[in-house]
Design a protein around this motif. Structure first.
Motif, PDB file in Angstrom:
ATOM      1  N   ILE A  71     -33.917  79.520 -26.090  1.00  0.00           N
ATOM      2  CA  ILE A  71     -32.559  79.210 -26.556  1.00  0.00           C
ATOM      3  C   ILE A  71     -31.519  79.707 -25.545  1.00  0.00           C
ATOM      4  O   ILE A  71     -30.568  78.995 -25.220  1.00  0.00           O
ATOM      5  CB  ILE A  71     -32.328  79.833 -27.953  1.00  0.00           C
ATOM      6  N   LYS A  72     -31.741  80.920 -25.023  1.00  0.00           N
ATOM      7  CA  LYS A  72     -30.787  81.458 -24.034  1.00  0.00           C
ATOM      8  C   LYS A  72     -30.742  80.576 -22.784  1.00  0.00           C
ATOM      9  O   LYS A  72     -29.704  80.475 -22.131  1.00  0.00           O
ATOM     10  CB  LYS A  72     -31.190  82.880 -23.624  1.00  0.00           C
ATOM     11  N   ALA A  73     -31.869  79.951 -22.464  1.00  0.00           N
ATOM     12  CA  ALA A  73     -31.931  79.124 -21.254  1.00  0.00           C
ATOM     13  C   ALA A  73     -31.061  77.880 -21.366  1.00  0.00           C
ATOM     14  O   ALA A  73     -30.770  77.238 -20.360  1.00  0.00           O
ATOM     15  CB  ALA A  73     -33.375  78.737 -20.960  1.00  0.00           C
ATOM     16  N   ARG A  74     -30.633  77.539 -22.604  1.00  0.00           N
ATOM     17  CA  ARG A  74     -29.758  76.364 -22.754  1.00  0.00           C
ATOM     18  C   ARG A  74     -28.505  76.494 -21.907  1.00  0.00           C
ATOM     19  O   ARG A  74     -27.981  75.514 -21.391  1.00  0.00           O
ATOM     20  CB  ARG A  74     -29.319  76.236 -24.225  1.00  0.00           C
ATOM     21  N   LYS A  75     -28.005  77.733 -21.810  1.00  0.00           N
ATOM     22  CA  LYS A  75     -26.724  77.943 -21.114  1.00  0.00           C
ATOM     23  C   LYS A  75     -26.922  78.141 -19.614  1.00  0.00           C
ATOM     24  O   LYS A  75     -25.964  78.259 -18.875  1.00  0.00           O
ATOM     25  CB  LYS A  75     -26.027  79.168 -21.696  1.00  0.00           C
ATOM     26  N   LYS A  76     -28.165  78.230 -19.167  1.00  0.00           N
ATOM     27  CA  LYS A  76     -28.395  78.481 -17.740  1.00  0.00           C
ATOM     28  C   LYS A  76     -28.565  77.150 -17.012  1.00  0.00           C
ATOM     29  O   LYS A  76     -29.165  76.231 -17.547  1.00  0.00           O
ATOM     30  CB  LYS A  76     -29.651  79.330 -17.556  1.00  0.00           C
ATOM     31  N   GLU A  77     -28.024  77.119 -15.813  1.00  0.00           N
ATOM     32  CA  GLU A  77     -28.051  75.827 -15.133  1.00  0.00           C
ATOM     33  C   GLU A  77     -29.156  75.765 -14.077  1.00  0.00           C
ATOM     34  O   GLU A  77     -29.551  76.782 -13.509  1.00  0.00           O
ATOM     35  CB  GLU A  77     -26.690  75.563 -14.471  1.00  0.00           C
ATOM     36  N   ILE A  78     -29.624  74.545 -13.876  1.00  0.00           N
ATOM     37  CA  ILE A  78     -30.544  74.291 -12.774  1.00  0.00           C
ATOM     38  C   ILE A  78     -29.774  73.482 -11.737  1.00  0.00           C
ATOM     39  O   ILE A  78     -29.213  72.434 -12.048  1.00  0.00           O
ATOM     40  CB  ILE A  78     -31.776  73.486 -13.240  1.00  0.00           C
ATOM     41  N   THR A  79     -29.726  74.008 -10.526  1.00  0.00           N
ATOM     42  CA  THR A  79     -29.073  73.285  -9.447  1.00  0.00           C
ATOM     43  C   THR A  79     -30.157  72.584  -8.633  1.00  0.00           C
ATOM     44  O   THR A  79     -31.180  73.200  -8.336  1.00  0.00           O
ATOM     45  CB  THR A  79     -28.323  74.268  -8.523  1.00  0.00           C
ATOM     46  N   THR A  80     -29.931  71.330  -8.332  1.00  0.00           N
ATOM     47  CA  THR A  80     -30.890  70.647  -7.463  1.00  0.00           C
ATOM     48  C   THR A  80     -30.260  70.464  -6.088  1.00  0.00           C
ATOM     49  O   THR A  80     -29.122  70.003  -5.980  1.00  0.00           O
ATOM     50  CB  THR A  80     -31.270  69.275  -8.051  1.00  0.00           C
ATOM     51  N   TRP A  81     -30.974  70.888  -5.075  1.00  0.00           N
ATOM     52  CA  TRP A  81     -30.505  70.688  -3.712  1.00  0.00           C
ATOM     53  C   TRP A  81     -31.408  69.675  -3.017  1.00  0.00           C
ATOM     54  O   TRP A  81     -32.639  69.780  -3.066  1.00  0.00           O
ATOM     55  CB  TRP A  81     -30.526  72.010  -2.932  1.00  0.00           C
ATOM     56  N   ILE A  82     -30.756  68.707  -2.370  1.00  0.00           N
ATOM     57  CA  ILE A  82     -31.503  67.723  -1.593  1.00  0.00           C
ATOM     58  C   ILE A  82     -31.364  68.074  -0.112  1.00  0.00           C
ATOM     59  O   ILE A  82     -30.705  69.054   0.247  1.00  0.00           O
ATOM     60  CB  ILE A  82     -31.008  66.280  -1.886  1.00  0.00           C
ATOM     61  N   LEU A  83     -31.958  67.253   0.716  1.00  0.00           N
ATOM     62  CA  LEU A  83     -31.963  67.505   2.161  1.00  0.00           C
ATOM     63  C   LEU A  83     -30.564  67.817   2.708  1.00  0.00           C
ATOM     64  O   LEU A  83     -30.367  68.821   3.401  1.00  0.00           O
ATOM     65  CB  LEU A  83     -32.550  66.281   2.875  1.00  0.00           C
ATOM     66  N   ASP A  84     -29.573  66.972   2.344  1.00  0.00           N
ATOM     67  CA  ASP A  84     -28.226  67.141   2.888  1.00  0.00           C
ATOM     68  C   ASP A  84     -27.609  68.477   2.493  1.00  0.00           C
ATOM     69  O   ASP A  84     -26.828  69.057   3.235  1.00  0.00           O
ATOM     70  CB  ASP A  84     -27.311  66.001   2.410  1.00  0.00           C
ATOM     71  N   ASP A  85     -27.956  68.960   1.278  1.00  0.00           N
ATOM     72  CA  ASP A  85     -27.399  70.242   0.830  1.00  0.00           C
ATOM     73  C   ASP A  85     -27.852  71.385   1.736  1.00  0.00           C
ATOM     74  O   ASP A  85     -27.180  72.410   1.835  1.00  0.00           O
ATOM     75  CB  ASP A  85     -27.834  70.535  -0.608  1.00  0.00           C
ATOM     76  N   LEU A  86     -29.039  71.239   2.316  1.00  0.00           N
ATOM     77  CA  LEU A  86     -29.566  72.327   3.137  1.00  0.00           C
ATOM     78  C   LEU A  86     -29.088  72.220   4.589  1.00  0.00           C
ATOM     79  O   LEU A  86     -29.250  73.159   5.367  1.00  0.00           O
ATOM     80  CB  LEU A  86     -31.097  72.331   3.108  1.00  0.00           C
ATOM     81  N   GLY A  87     -28.539  71.083   4.943  1.00  0.00           N
ATOM     82  CA  GLY A  87     -28.035  70.908   6.302  1.00  0.00           C
ATOM     83  C   GLY A  87     -29.117  71.018   7.367  1.00  0.00           C
ATOM     84  O   GLY A  87     -28.911  71.636   8.405  1.00  0.00           O
ATOM     85  N   VAL A  88     -30.273  70.461   7.067  1.00  0.00           N
ATOM     86  CA  VAL A  88     -31.350  70.496   8.074  1.00  0.00           C
ATOM     87  C   VAL A  88     -31.741  69.069   8.435  1.00  0.00           C
ATOM     88  O   VAL A  88     -31.505  68.131   7.676  1.00  0.00           O
ATOM     89  CB  VAL A  88     -32.599  71.243   7.563  1.00  0.00           C
ATOM     90  N   ALA A  89     -32.346  68.947   9.596  1.00  0.00           N
ATOM     91  CA  ALA A  89     -32.801  67.634  10.045  1.00  0.00           C
ATOM     92  C   ALA A  89     -34.075  67.247   9.286  1.00  0.00           C
ATOM     93  O   ALA A  89     -34.874  68.109   8.944  1.00  0.00           O
ATOM     94  CB  ALA A  89     -33.078  67.669  11.544  1.00  0.00           C
ATOM     95  N   GLU A  90     -34.217  65.954   9.037  1.00  0.00           N
ATOM     96  CA  GLU A  90     -35.382  65.455   8.320  1.00  0.00           C
ATOM     97  C   GLU A  90     -36.668  65.823   9.059  1.00  0.00           C
ATOM     98  O   GLU A  90     -37.711  66.011   8.447  1.00  0.00           O
ATOM     99  CB  GLU A  90     -35.259  63.939   8.181  1.00  0.00           C
ATOM    100  N   GLU A  91     -36.570  65.950  10.389  1.00  0.00           N
ATOM    101  CA  GLU A  91     -37.762  66.212  11.200  1.00  0.00           C
ATOM    102  C   GLU A  91     -38.306  67.627  10.997  1.00  0.00           C
ATOM    103  O   GLU A  91     -39.428  67.917  11.382  1.00  0.00           O
ATOM    104  CB  GLU A  91     -37.456  66.025  12.699  1.00  0.00           C
ATOM    105  N   SER A  92     -37.468  68.523  10.437  1.00  0.00           N
ATOM    106  CA  SER A  92     -37.941  69.901  10.339  1.00  0.00           C
ATOM    107  C   SER A  92     -38.441  70.264   8.950  1.00  0.00           C
ATOM    108  O   SER A  92     -38.759  71.416   8.684  1.00  0.00           O
ATOM    109  CB  SER A  92     -36.844  70.869  10.795  1.00  0.00           C
ATOM    110  N   VAL A  93     -38.507  69.284   8.055  1.00  0.00           N
ATOM    111  CA  VAL A  93     -39.030  69.574   6.708  1.00  0.00           C
ATOM    112  C   VAL A  93     -40.138  68.577   6.361  1.00  0.00           C
ATOM    113  O   VAL A  93     -40.362  67.589   7.082  1.00  0.00           O
ATOM    114  CB  VAL A  93     -37.913  69.499   5.635  1.00  0.00           C
TER     115      VAL A  93
END
Lengths: 266, 378, 333
Positions: free
Chosen positions: A198-220
């Motif tokens: 129930i407490k977890a209802r108020k907690k958020e999950i953030t999703t980060w994609i490639l652009d959020d990390l600022g890395v080149a596709e070649e390095s992941v």
């Protein structure tokens, strides 16, 4: 306040692991339709963080790299008492070996304001390598202690831990921030509670994609992985098995006699 | 369109309940079976795991969850121990009348303790004359000054010796048509749990008698107003009691299915596992059909209740179906086990005994039919 | 990719001035790989040891031993060790680095790999030079063995458990160059090992035991595990385990057999309640007679043993124990 990051891997449920195959083209593991669970050994890392939080003030962030369905695993961690969840999910991350996984996690942790320590499980139940923790530490320029079985002193600028070695342990002093990998004997992980969910209802999950990390596709992902799976060979057994038939009693007697006559039992 | 899926959160509740049942309750079962008592660790585990707080509103220290969540938890706990699920379900049955009919003072006084596990509840309606004919109640009350005095005997009361908060129904000594319910604390003068029953199944679940001898209950413990007792008791039993039995039955059916599949995979006959035999396959299929149908009935009723409606008739249908199905499932599971189904080391023998007790609890199948026929004819 | 004749390295650790067996096994394998490549096999040894230990590295096939005998190398300190290895690796450009799957190796290898920006393969069961002249690294997975390669990044790094390769035949005519290695200057240590506590377990080590009884998740519970332990006791056998049994908490990591555990060589192996996963079975290939007890007749374990018992181990093992105890009594009277 102590800021702890726990890295968690969503792995296929072991009970259904026989459905895993290797993709013939990418040579990566395919995990279609197999429910994902928290890597069992990561639960010990999470528990270690939660126990430190119980003793003093701490903020726990969980980071998991995986497909969108790994969000359920992140949610479960929030229900177990983690404060914040981050899911690293992007098709570009797929097929990563330990090196590329550690690099991606590093880029994510590097985005966080200040991190005092990072906990990882001893190994993952599917890939069975133990490299992500120490490689991540190296990218973060943090010291690392692997196979920690006990946190003797934790919370300050310098921690003391006991870490497993062959037939014993070493007592190690570490200047923080640092990375630890935690063994399965370190603690007994807690189970989910209804109020935690129930407490977890108020907690958020953030999703980060490639652009959020600022890395080149070649390095992941697959492209950023130095190692590749090149072929699969089937192992032919050199033994032929004789199944011993009979009642329970008979089977035991026959087995003992067979072992005596082959000279391996006196 | 109707959505038959559980939410992600409900799936997580199920996972939590399963983990709890398998790690905390399952290890207690052998001792409970052996002695027929030893319920204290199970009660403590239920309380520590917040299982008694599920449907209590958040403002009174509960979790504020619904009947669907309660049914999920009961199913998972009954899957490993019907006896424990029974004590949990009746605990909630004793709590529900306070939630629904209690005054603000009564709620504040009792609900936080019932949610935290400091207190445990039950309902005492059944008497030696029977439980399904509440109007035959012979336990009397009489008002004197600021107290009511209760006299009589209640029997087949689940949690009789555990519960320190008991919702007791009695009839006015002077007016046989006036029924009232009271919140009786086990420490009140004149209250005494007496005989402990030894049931054929659900061993380790406390069932017994209570005696009320000039039991003095403060007037403020009258629940739901004088003369409203029948409504208080029947609402609780209809929705919560029957609903709880559905959870117990479904959990047992699931356990029967799992034990049967495991045995059918492992037992070799004619050189191959018996799961290849159609006679066995059909039994497994029948258990599964019953289980799925029962789940649909049970969760339908729970959803109606959570949406604010009354569900006692729908729960009567579900109670009838699942209790009967659980008995069929236990019989088939034992049959699949052949001779092993007669040996106490095999868990299916416990299922068979437990299934027997599901029938009369919260009303026999025949009583369910009485209720359902009244419903269709009304 | 064209063939490279850059050296093949083995990181030779020492514990209390003794080089573990796995390092000699790896030097032997490095010799073979180096011969296939026309390269030299070299060992990097940190910490003081006696001269005969160094000679053993030469006898095992090393052409060069880099030796750091500064007191700073006395006990394993991850930062000193990794910095030294990385610096020397950058100077001399080995194409392959092998480490034992010891606790030290398992911590050191990934630190080195990350610092050098290269790949690392865990707990290999075979190492060979493939037709592209690079290192093939076989690991068990999904019922077979998969090959891992690190096609572009150098060096190629792998860890290997003790017993995967044989200790090479010692060639006492061999010798080679000893080159000194100094610890890094001005390194501020953040991790310090203060104390090492070792308690050798009693009894025959798993690797040398003539009889091994190994249990898996089929034990079902702590009590079931106890039965398997009793069977091991009755047979005077060493107790082994699979990874799921370790993860259940029934036994220590030290008892784990297989790819990321120990390699065993018993006369008799009895596998109880385990499914025959490659990761476990690769640790027992040299056993003389193998027995499996599993309740699933379709379990892959039965394809890999000599005798199979299709029974629930929780029923069969106690009975077998009783029979063996009776037999012992009889043979004594």
């Amino acid at each position: 306040m102590l800021s702890i990051v726990v890295c968690v891997k969503a792995v296929p449920d072991l009970d259904e692991a026989d459905k895993i195959r290797i993709d013939p083209d990418t040579k990566a593991l395919t995990r279609h339709d197999i429910p994902l669970v928290i890597n069992p050994l990561d639960r010990n890392a999470l528990e270690a963080a939660l126990q430190i939080k119980e003793k003093g003030e701490a903020h726990i962030t969980i980071i998991s790299m995986g497909p969108p369905s790994a969000g359920n695993v992140v949610k479960e961690c929030l229900a177990l008492g983690v404060d914040q969840g981050i899911l690293l999910s992007d098709p570009a991350f797929a097929g990563a070996d330990a090196f590329a996984t550690a690099y991606t996690l590093y880029k994510a942790i590097d985005k966080l304001d200040s991190v005092d320590c990072v906990f990882c499980g001893r190994a993952s139940s599917d890939g069975a390598t133990e490299w992500v923790g120490p490689e991540l530490a190296t990218f973060l320029r943090m010291p690392v202690v692997t196979m920690v079985r006990e946190f003797v002193e934790a919370g300050g600028n310098s921690w003391k831990v006991k870490a497993d070695i062959e037939d014993g342990y070493r007592l190690v002093q570490v200047e923080m921030p640092a990375v630890f990998t935690v063994t399965h004997t370190a603690n007994t992980p807690r189970t989910l509670s209804f109020s935690g969910i129930i407490k977890a209802r108020k907690k958020e999950i953030t999703t980060w994609i490639l652009d959020d990390l600022g890395v080149a596709e070649e390095s992941v992902g697959l492209k950023g992985s130095p190692t590749i799976v090149s072929d699969l060979t089937v192992v032919e057994s050199k033994r032929t098995c004789q199944i011993i038939e009979g009642t329970l009693e008979e089977k035991a007697d026959i087995l003992i006699n067979k072992l005596i006559s082959s000279g391996v039992l006196l | 369109m109707i959505d038959f899926t559980f939410t992600d959160e409900q799936e997580l509740f199920r996972k939590a309940a399963r983990e709890f049942a398998e790690t905390q309750i399952a290890p207690l079962v052998p001792k409970m079976e052996e002695t027929g008592r030893d319920w204290d660790p199970a009660i403590k585990a239920l309380c520590d795991a917040e299982m008694m707080a599920i449907t209590i509103p958040e403002e009174y220290g509960g979790l504020g969850l619904g009947y669907v969540e309660r049914l999920i938890a009961l199913e998972e706990i009954a899957r490993v121990s019907v006896a424990t699920a029974m004590m949990m379900q009746v605990g909630a049955l004793g709590t529900a009348p306070i939630i629904v009919f209690g005054s603000e003072e009564q709620k504040k006084k009792y609900l936080p303790g019932l949610a935290s596990g400091k207190h445990f509840a039950t309902v005492a309606v059944t008497e030696p004359s029977g439980g399904s004919d509440p109007k035959g109640c012979t336990t009397t009350y009489k008002k004197q000054g600021d107290s009511y005095f209760l006299n009589g005997r209640k029997c087949f009361i689940t949690n009789s010796h555990i519960a320190d908060v008991q919702v007791v129904m009695a009839v006015d000594e002077e007016n046989p048509d006036s029924f009232s319910t009271f919140i009786v604390e086990s420490g009140m003068k004149g209250f005494k749990p007496t005989h402990e029953e030894h049931k054929v199944g659900m061993r380790g679940c406390n069932t017994g008698e209570i005696e009320l001898k000039d039991c003095e209950v403060p007037a403020e413990n009258l629940l739901g107003g004088e003369g409203k007792g029948m409504r208080v008791a029947m609402t609780a039993i209809g929705d919560v009691g029957r609903g709880g039995m559905v959870g117990c039955s479904l959990g047992l059916q699931q356990a029967c299915l799992e034990a049967s599949i495991k045995f059918a995979n492992e037992r070799i006959l004619y050189g191959k596992p018996i799961n290849r035999l159609q006679a066995i396959q059909f039994k497994l299929a029948e258990i599964k059909i019953d289980l799925d149908a029962g789940r649909l009935l049970g969760y339908r009723a729970a959803s109606i209740q959570d949406a604010g409606g009354r569900s006692s008739n729908e729960f009567a249908v579900a109670k009838y179906y699942t209790a009967e199905a659980a008995q069929r499932a236990a019989k088939m599971a034992a049959d699949i086990h052949g001779g092993y189904g007669c040996m106490e080391e095999f868990v299916v023998t416990r299922y068979l005994r437990d299934s027997f007790v599901l029938g009369p609890s919260a009303g026999t199948s025949d009583i369910m039919k009485v209720i359902i026929s009244r419903w269709v004819l009304s | 990719m064209s063939r490279s004749d850059n050296p093949v390295w083995v990181i030779a650790e020492q514990v209390s001035e003794i080089i573990p067996t796995v390092c000699f096994e790896l030097v032997g394998q490095a010799r073979k790989l180096a011969d296939d490549l026309g390269a030299s096999a070299e060992a990097l040894l940190l910490g003081e040891v006696t001269r005969d230990q160094i000679d053993l590295l030469f006898y095992s096939g090393a052409d060069v031993v880099y030796h750091g005998n500064s007191p700073d190398f006395g006990i394993y300190q991850s930062e000193i060790y990794s910095e030294t290895i990385v610096t020397l690796s950058k100077e001399t450009q080995p194409q392959i680095i092998l480490l034992g799957s010891t606790f030290i190796g398992r911590e050191l290898a990934p630190i080195i790999a990350a610092k050098l920006g290269t790949g690392l393969t865990a707990h290999c069961m075979d190492l060979f030079i493939n037709e592209e002249h690079i290192l093939g690294q076989r690991i068990p997975a999904y019922g077979g063995l998969i090959s891992i390669t690190c096609p572009e990044k150098r060096p190629q790094i792998a860890t290997v458990a003790q017993g995967v390769f044989q200790v090479p035949e010692l060639d006492k005519n061999r010798s080679g160059k000893i080159l000194p290695v100094e610890p890094p200057v001005g390194l501020k240590l953040r991790v310090k090992t203060l104390e090492v506590v070792i308690k050798k377990p009693e009894g025959v080590p798993l690797e040398e035991a003539p009889i091994v009884v190994a249990g898996g998740s089929g034990a079902g519970c702590v009590e079931g595990w106890q039965e398997i332990k009793t069977l091991a006791d009755v047979l005077d056998a060493a107790l082994g385990s699979t990874r799921p049994a370790v993860d259940e908490g029934w036994t220590d990591l030290d008892t784990m057999i297989g790819q990321s555990g120990k390699m065993v060589n018993p006369e008799l192996y009895i596998g109880v309640g385990l499914s025959g996963e490659q990761q476990h079975m690769v640790g027992i290939t040299n056993a003389k007679v193998m027995v499996a007890i599993n309740n699933d007749p379709k379990s892959p374990v039965f394809e890999q043993v000599d005798y199979g018992i299709v029974e629930d181990c929780r029923e069969f093992v106690p009975l077998l124990v009783k029979k063996l105890q009776g037999k012992n009594k009889k043979s004594r009277t």
